[in-house]
Design a protein around this motif. Structure first.
Motif, PDB file in Angstrom:
ATOM      1  N   LEU A 106       0.828  -1.202   0.000  1.00 27.71           N
ATOM      2  CA  LEU A 106       0.000   0.000   0.000  1.00 27.71           C
ATOM      3  C   LEU A 106       0.865   1.256   0.000  1.00 27.71           C
ATOM      4  N   PHE A 107       1.946   1.258   0.771  1.00 28.24           N
ATOM      5  CA  PHE A 107       2.847   2.412   0.773  1.00 28.24           C
ATOM      6  C   PHE A 107       3.439   2.644  -0.617  1.00 28.24           C
ATOM      7  N   LEU A 108       3.907   1.583  -1.250  1.00 29.07           N
ATOM      8  CA  LEU A 108       4.491   1.724  -2.583  1.00 29.07           C
ATOM      9  C   LEU A 108       3.462   2.216  -3.589  1.00 29.07           C
ATOM     10  N   GLN A 109       2.223   1.763  -3.440  1.00 31.99           N
ATOM     11  CA  GLN A 109       1.169   2.247  -4.334  1.00 31.99           C
ATOM     12  C   GLN A 109       0.886   3.730  -4.079  1.00 31.99           C
ATOM     13  N   CYS A 110       0.887   4.148  -2.827  1.00 29.36           N
ATOM     14  CA  CYS A 110       0.700   5.575  -2.514  1.00 29.36           C
ATOM     15  C   CYS A 110       1.820   6.391  -3.150  1.00 29.36           C
ATOM     16  N   ALA A 111       3.046   5.912  -3.056  1.00 28.44           N
ATOM     17  CA  ALA A 111       4.173   6.617  -3.654  1.00 28.44           C
ATOM     18  C   ALA A 111       4.040   6.668  -5.166  1.00 28.44           C
ATOM     19  N   ARG A 112       3.577   5.591  -5.741  1.00 32.42           N
ATOM     20  CA  ARG A 112       3.387   5.532  -7.192  1.00 32.42           C
ATOM     21  C   ARG A 112       2.300   6.504  -7.639  1.00 32.42           C
ATOM     22  N   MET A 113       1.265   6.659  -6.828  1.00 30.73           N
ATOM     23  CA  MET A 113       0.148   7.521  -7.195  1.00 30.73           C
ATOM     24  C   MET A 113       0.456   8.998  -6.946  1.00 30.73           C
ATOM     25  N   GLY A 114       1.421   9.299  -6.082  1.00 30.00           N
ATOM     26  CA  GLY A 114       1.817  10.681  -5.848  1.00 30.00           C
ATOM     27  C   GLY A 114       0.949  11.397  -4.837  1.00 30.00           C
ATOM     28  N   ASN A 115       1.090  12.725  -4.803  1.00 29.22           N
ATOM     29  CA  ASN A 115       0.422  13.552  -3.797  1.00 29.22           C
ATOM     30  C   ASN A 115      -1.092  13.585  -3.914  1.00 29.22           C
ATOM     31  N   ASP A 116      -1.605  13.304  -5.081  1.00 30.27           N
ATOM     32  CA  ASP A 116      -3.044  13.423  -5.296  1.00 30.27           C
ATOM     33  C   ASP A 116      -3.765  12.074  -5.289  1.00 30.27           C
ATOM     34  N   ALA A 117      -3.230  11.127  -4.564  1.00 34.20           N
ATOM     35  CA  ALA A 117      -3.848   9.808  -4.503  1.00 34.20           C
ATOM     36  C   ALA A 117      -5.182   9.892  -3.771  1.00 34.20           C
ATOM     37  N   LEU A 118      -6.216   9.405  -4.411  1.00 28.10           N
ATOM     38  CA  LEU A 118      -7.533   9.361  -3.782  1.00 28.10           C
ATOM     39  C   LEU A 118      -7.682   8.055  -3.016  1.00 28.10           C
ATOM     40  N   ILE A 119      -8.315   8.126  -1.866  1.00 29.81           N
ATOM     41  CA  ILE A 119      -8.539   6.935  -1.055  1.00 29.81           C
ATOM     42  C   ILE A 119      -9.300   5.885  -1.863  1.00 29.81           C
ATOM     43  N   MET A 120     -10.302   6.308  -2.612  1.00 30.43           N
ATOM     44  CA  MET A 120     -11.083   5.335  -3.392  1.00 30.43           C
ATOM     45  C   MET A 120     -10.232   4.677  -4.477  1.00 30.43           C
ATOM     46  N   ASP A 121      -9.261   5.415  -5.034  1.00 24.43           N
ATOM     47  CA  ASP A 121      -8.356   4.788  -5.997  1.00 24.43           C
ATOM     48  C   ASP A 121      -7.501   3.724  -5.313  1.00 24.43           C
ATOM     49  N   LEU A 122      -7.081   3.993  -4.078  1.00 27.03           N
ATOM     50  CA  LEU A 122      -6.337   2.986  -3.320  1.00 27.03           C
ATOM     51  C   LEU A 122      -7.214   1.776  -3.009  1.00 27.03           C
ATOM     52  N   VAL A 123      -8.467   2.032  -2.665  1.00 21.95           N
ATOM     53  CA  VAL A 123      -9.400   0.935  -2.390  1.00 21.95           C
ATOM     54  C   VAL A 123      -9.556   0.070  -3.648  1.00 21.95           C
ATOM     55  N   LYS A 124      -9.745   0.719  -4.788  1.00 26.39           N
ATOM     56  CA  LYS A 124      -9.881  -0.025  -6.055  1.00 26.39           C
ATOM     57  C   LYS A 124      -8.631  -0.835  -6.347  1.00 26.39           C
ATOM     58  N   PHE A 125      -7.467  -0.227  -6.136  1.00 28.87           N
ATOM     59  CA  PHE A 125      -6.205  -0.939  -6.356  1.00 28.87           C
ATOM     60  C   PHE A 125      -6.121  -2.172  -5.456  1.00 28.87           C
ATOM     61  N   CYS A 126      -6.438  -1.987  -4.171  1.00 29.52           N
ATOM     62  CA  CYS A 126      -6.346  -3.092  -3.214  1.00 29.52           C
ATOM     63  C   CYS A 126      -7.308  -4.221  -3.557  1.00 29.52           C
ATOM     64  N   ILE A 127      -8.513  -3.873  -3.981  1.00 27.29           N
ATOM     65  CA  ILE A 127      -9.490  -4.891  -4.369  1.00 27.29           C
ATOM     66  C   ILE A 127      -9.021  -5.592  -5.642  1.00 27.29           C
ATOM     67  N   GLY A 128      -8.615  -4.806  -6.631  1.00 26.56           N
ATOM     68  CA  GLY A 128      -8.186  -5.372  -7.910  1.00 26.56           C
ATOM     69  C   GLY A 128      -6.962  -6.244  -7.815  1.00 26.56           C
ATOM     70  N   SER A 129      -6.061  -5.902  -6.922  1.00 24.52           N
ATOM     71  CA  SER A 129      -4.835  -6.687  -6.786  1.00 24.52           C
ATOM     72  C   SER A 129      -4.984  -7.840  -5.798  1.00 24.52           C
ATOM     73  N   GLY A 130      -6.134  -7.915  -5.138  1.00 24.93           N
ATOM     74  CA  GLY A 130      -6.355  -8.994  -4.165  1.00 24.93           C
ATOM     75  C   GLY A 130      -5.533  -8.804  -2.898  1.00 24.93           C
ATOM     76  N   LEU A 131      -5.169  -7.578  -2.603  1.00 19.88           N
ATOM     77  CA  LEU A 131      -4.307  -7.282  -1.459  1.00 19.88           C
ATOM     78  C   LEU A 131      -5.016  -7.496  -0.125  1.00 19.88           C
ATOM     79  N   LEU A 132      -6.294  -7.230  -0.073  1.00 22.40           N
ATOM     80  CA  LEU A 132      -7.038  -7.292   1.181  1.00 22.40           C
ATOM     81  C   LEU A 132      -7.708  -8.649   1.347  1.00 22.40           C
ATOM     82  N   GLN A 133      -7.104  -9.498   2.149  1.00 22.12           N
ATOM     83  CA  GLN A 133      -7.655 -10.822   2.389  1.00 22.12           C
ATOM     84  C   GLN A 133      -8.780 -10.748   3.425  1.00 22.12           C
TER      85      GLN A 133
END
Length: 174
Positions: A106-133
């Motif tokens: 999640l930290f690396l994804q936040c860094a990749r997304m930059g200063n304007d990362a939206l929480i919902m974009d992180l949620v979508k990433f986590c769901i899509g990548s299967g990160l949240l078991q």
């Protein structure tokens, strides 16, 4: 004084005694602790930079004397010629001491997304990548991502932005 945002202020380089006090406070070290000599030495090696001291202190909070000794040796092996090198070291140390790969990812994804990362974009990433078991709804996913973001903020890897309800801001820019 013409200050628009009163919650933001400049903190300069601090002296050795203040640096040691800050590191002890953040790490929860008391004067009777056996690691006091390592704390003093580590504080000296961070050239009065509060961000380095806070990051290291939070990463080493409640850690054993052997972990402090290891970090002390790592810092000794580094030859910080520039101030940013100690900051980079402290952020890497905080990253390395994250408790699981979920937080690291999640930290690396936040860094990749930059200063304007939206929480919902992180949620979508986590769901899509299967990160949240063990998470089955969008609401659960958002709550889990918010909880992970709190851990990253507590470890000094994310900073709270003005509109943090919608954005997150990584400490490092890759």
């Amino acid at each position: 004084m013409d200050v628009q945002d009163q919650s933001t202020f400049l903190v300069g380089v601090i002296d050795e005694k203040e640096a040691e006090t800050l590191l002890k406070k953040v790490a929860g070290i008391h004067s009777t602790n056996s690691m006091i000599d390592k704390v003093t030495e580590i504080a000296k090696m961070c050239p009065g930079l509060p961000i380095s001291l806070v990051s290291i202190g939070r990463a080493l909070k409640n850690k054993s004397a052997s972990v402090w000794e290891d970090v002390y040796r790592q810092i000794q092996r580094q030859s910080f010629t520039e101030e940013w090198e100690s900051i980079e070291f402290s952020v890497k140390l905080s990253y390395d001491h994250l408790i699981n790969d979920e937080l690291k990812c999640l930290f690396l994804q936040c860094a990749r997304m930059g200063n304007d990362a939206l929480i919902m974009d992180l949620v979508k990433f986590c769901i899509g990548s299967g990160l949240l078991q063990g998470v089955f709804t969008i609401r659960e996913a958002r709550q889990r991502v918010n909880a992970l973001i709190e851990v990253l903020k507590d470890s000094s890897l994310l900073m709270e932005s003005v509109a943090f309800a919608q954005h997150c801001q990584p400490m490092l820019h890759f």
